[in-house]
Design a protein around this motif. Structure first.
Motif, PDB file in Angstrom:
ATOM      1  N   ARG A   7      66.538  30.327 -41.075  1.00 48.98           N
ATOM      2  CA  ARG A   7      65.246  30.901 -41.425  1.00 48.98           C
ATOM      3  C   ARG A   7      64.802  31.804 -40.281  1.00 48.98           C
ATOM      4  N   THR A   8      64.476  33.036 -40.602  1.00 43.15           N
ATOM      5  CA  THR A   8      64.006  33.993 -39.610  1.00 43.15           C
ATOM      6  C   THR A   8      62.622  34.463 -40.016  1.00 43.15           C
ATOM      7  N   TYR A   9      61.653  34.248 -39.135  1.00 42.77           N
ATOM      8  CA  TYR A   9      60.286  34.700 -39.377  1.00 42.77           C
ATOM      9  C   TYR A   9      60.000  35.854 -38.427  1.00 42.77           C
ATOM     10  N   ASP A  10      59.619  36.994 -38.987  1.00 43.16           N
ATOM     11  CA  ASP A  10      59.149  38.121 -38.183  1.00 43.16           C
ATOM     12  C   ASP A  10      57.664  37.903 -37.945  1.00 43.16           C
ATOM     13  N   ILE A  11      57.301  37.715 -36.702  1.00 38.62           N
ATOM     14  CA  ILE A  11      55.922  37.407 -36.333  1.00 38.62           C
ATOM     15  C   ILE A  11      55.174  38.710 -36.066  1.00 38.62           C
ATOM     16  N   VAL A  39      68.643  21.866 -36.336  1.00 40.95           N
ATOM     17  CA  VAL A  39      69.617  22.121 -35.275  1.00 40.95           C
ATOM     18  C   VAL A  39      68.882  22.711 -34.079  1.00 40.95           C
ATOM     19  N   GLY A  40      67.957  23.642 -34.331  1.00 37.12           N
ATOM     20  CA  GLY A  40      67.193  24.207 -33.229  1.00 37.12           C
ATOM     21  C   GLY A  40      66.288  25.347 -33.647  1.00 37.12           C
ATOM     22  N   TYR A  41      65.293  25.593 -32.811  1.00 34.49           N
ATOM     23  CA  TYR A  41      64.406  26.750 -32.925  1.00 34.49           C
ATOM     24  C   TYR A  41      64.784  27.726 -31.824  1.00 34.49           C
ATOM     25  N   PHE A  42      64.658  29.015 -32.114  1.00 31.52           N
ATOM     26  CA  PHE A  42      65.025  30.048 -31.145  1.00 31.52           C
ATOM     27  C   PHE A  42      64.029  31.204 -31.244  1.00 31.52           C
ATOM     28  N   THR A  43      63.806  31.888 -30.130  1.00 34.49           N
ATOM     29  CA  THR A  43      63.009  33.109 -30.124  1.00 34.49           C
ATOM     30  C   THR A  43      63.839  34.216 -29.493  1.00 34.49           C
ATOM     31  N   GLY A  44      63.560  35.442 -29.904  1.00 32.24           N
ATOM     32  CA  GLY A  44      64.296  36.583 -29.369  1.00 32.24           C
ATOM     33  C   GLY A  44      63.848  36.924 -27.959  1.00 32.24           C
ATOM     34  N   GLN A  51      60.466  37.430 -33.188  1.00 34.12           N
ATOM     35  CA  GLN A  51      61.100  36.643 -34.236  1.00 34.12           C
ATOM     36  C   GLN A  51      61.177  35.186 -33.819  1.00 34.12           C
ATOM     37  N   LEU A  52      60.936  34.333 -34.801  1.00 33.59           N
ATOM     38  CA  LEU A  52      61.152  32.902 -34.652  1.00 33.59           C
ATOM     39  C   LEU A  52      62.281  32.555 -35.609  1.00 33.59           C
ATOM     40  N   VAL A  53      63.359  32.003 -35.065  1.00 36.43           N
ATOM     41  CA  VAL A  53      64.543  31.685 -35.866  1.00 36.43           C
ATOM     42  C   VAL A  53      64.758  30.184 -35.792  1.00 36.43           C
ATOM     43  N   ALA A  89      54.893  38.323 -40.636  1.00 35.86           N
ATOM     44  CA  ALA A  89      54.985  39.607 -41.322  1.00 35.86           C
ATOM     45  C   ALA A  89      56.051  39.576 -42.418  1.00 35.86           C
ATOM     46  N   ALA A  90      57.152  38.852 -42.173  1.00 38.85           N
ATOM     47  CA  ALA A  90      58.255  38.770 -43.140  1.00 38.85           C
ATOM     48  C   ALA A  90      59.061  37.511 -42.855  1.00 38.85           C
ATOM     49  N   GLN A  91      59.790  37.062 -43.884  1.00 40.74           N
ATOM     50  CA  GLN A  91      60.633  35.870 -43.746  1.00 40.74           C
ATOM     51  C   GLN A  91      61.946  36.116 -44.462  1.00 40.74           C
ATOM     52  N   GLN A  92      63.031  35.668 -43.850  1.00 39.29           N
ATOM     53  CA  GLN A  92      64.353  35.713 -44.476  1.00 39.29           C
ATOM     54  C   GLN A  92      64.968  34.330 -44.377  1.00 39.29           C
ATOM     55  N   ASN A  93      65.543  33.870 -45.474  1.00 38.82           N
ATOM     56  CA  ASN A  93      66.273  32.609 -45.489  1.00 38.82           C
ATOM     57  C   ASN A  93      67.707  32.900 -45.900  1.00 38.82           C
ATOM     58  N   LYS A  94      68.644  32.290 -45.191  1.00 41.55           N
ATOM     59  CA  LYS A  94      70.058  32.421 -45.532  1.00 41.55           C
ATOM     60  C   LYS A  94      70.662  31.041 -45.612  1.00 41.55           C
ATOM     61  N   LEU A  95      71.450  30.794 -46.641  1.00 38.07           N
ATOM     62  CA  LEU A  95      72.225  29.563 -46.742  1.00 38.07           C
ATOM     63  C   LEU A  95      73.654  29.892 -46.375  1.00 38.07           C
ATOM     64  N   MET A  96      74.240  29.081 -45.495  1.00 38.77           N
ATOM     65  CA  MET A  96      75.574  29.355 -44.987  1.00 38.77           C
ATOM     66  C   MET A  96      76.393  28.078 -44.979  1.00 38.77           C
ATOM     67  N   MET A  97      77.700  28.252 -45.031  1.00 37.37           N
ATOM     68  CA  MET A  97      78.637  27.139 -44.867  1.00 37.37           C
ATOM     69  C   MET A  97      79.441  27.407 -43.622  1.00 37.37           C
ATOM     70  N   SER A  98      79.876  26.352 -42.976  1.00 38.39           N
ATOM     71  CA  SER A  98      80.664  26.473 -41.773  1.00 38.39           C
ATOM     72  C   SER A  98      82.035  27.064 -42.091  1.00 38.39           C
ATOM     73  N   ALA A  99      82.518  27.946 -41.235  1.00 36.37           N
ATOM     74  CA  ALA A  99      83.864  28.483 -41.394  1.00 36.37           C
ATOM     75  C   ALA A  99      84.872  27.350 -41.166  1.00 36.37           C
ATOM     76  N   PRO A 100      86.054  27.451 -41.774  1.00 32.74           N
ATOM     77  CA  PRO A 100      87.039  26.377 -41.638  1.00 32.74           C
ATOM     78  C   PRO A 100      87.775  26.361 -40.301  1.00 32.74           C
ATOM     79  N   TRP A 101      87.254  26.994 -39.274  1.00 28.45           N
ATOM     80  CA  TRP A 101      87.832  26.957 -37.930  1.00 28.45           C
ATOM     81  C   TRP A 101      86.689  26.954 -36.917  1.00 28.45           C
ATOM     82  N   GLY A 102      86.968  26.564 -35.733  1.00 25.73           N
ATOM     83  CA  GLY A 102      85.997  26.599 -34.638  1.00 25.73           C
ATOM     84  C   GLY A 102      85.009  25.450 -34.700  1.00 25.73           C
TER      85      GLY A 102
END
Length: 105
Positions: A7-11, A39-44, A51-53, A89-102
């Motif tokens: 989830r990415t919020y444009d503040i 998993v965690g919160y992050f800021t740019g 952005q708050l991610v 100001a805006a929000q983006q949500n992405k659903l992802m799956m883990s890659a089969p390596w790493g």
């Protein structure tokens, strides 16, 4: 297979300090009452400023839907969300799956 929600919020420029205080005082305490999926919160720092991610890990889509249903039914969280929304100001949500390596979180 686990799924991840990014989830990415444009503040609104100049409001990140207010968002941080709101999360510290109301948002995080409300979220801590629910199963730990964060998993965690992050800021740019460079590039994507204002952005708050946040990254969430769920067992599957049913787990994700049940988690958010519980959070959105929580009056304390919804009071926080009502204060937060005007600062976004805006929000983006992405659903992802883990890659089969790493490594995976």
């Amino acid at each position: 297979m686990a799924i991840y929600e990014l989830r990415t919020y444009d503040i609104i420029v100049g409001k990140m300090g207010e968002v941080a205080q709101l999360y510290k005082n109301e948002g995080w305490p409300a979220l801590q009452k629910h199963p730990q999926k964060l998993v965690g919160y992050f800021t740019g720092d460079i590039g994507a400023l204002n952005q708050l991610v946040h990254l969430w890990k769920f067992d599957d889509d049913a787990d994700r839907r049940a988690f958010w249903a519980g959070v959105f039914a929580d009056a304390e969280f919804m009071a926080f969300a009502g204060k937060l929304r005007p600062l976004i100001a805006a929000q983006q949500n992405k659903l992802m799956m883990s890659a089969p390596w790493g490594p995976t979180p």
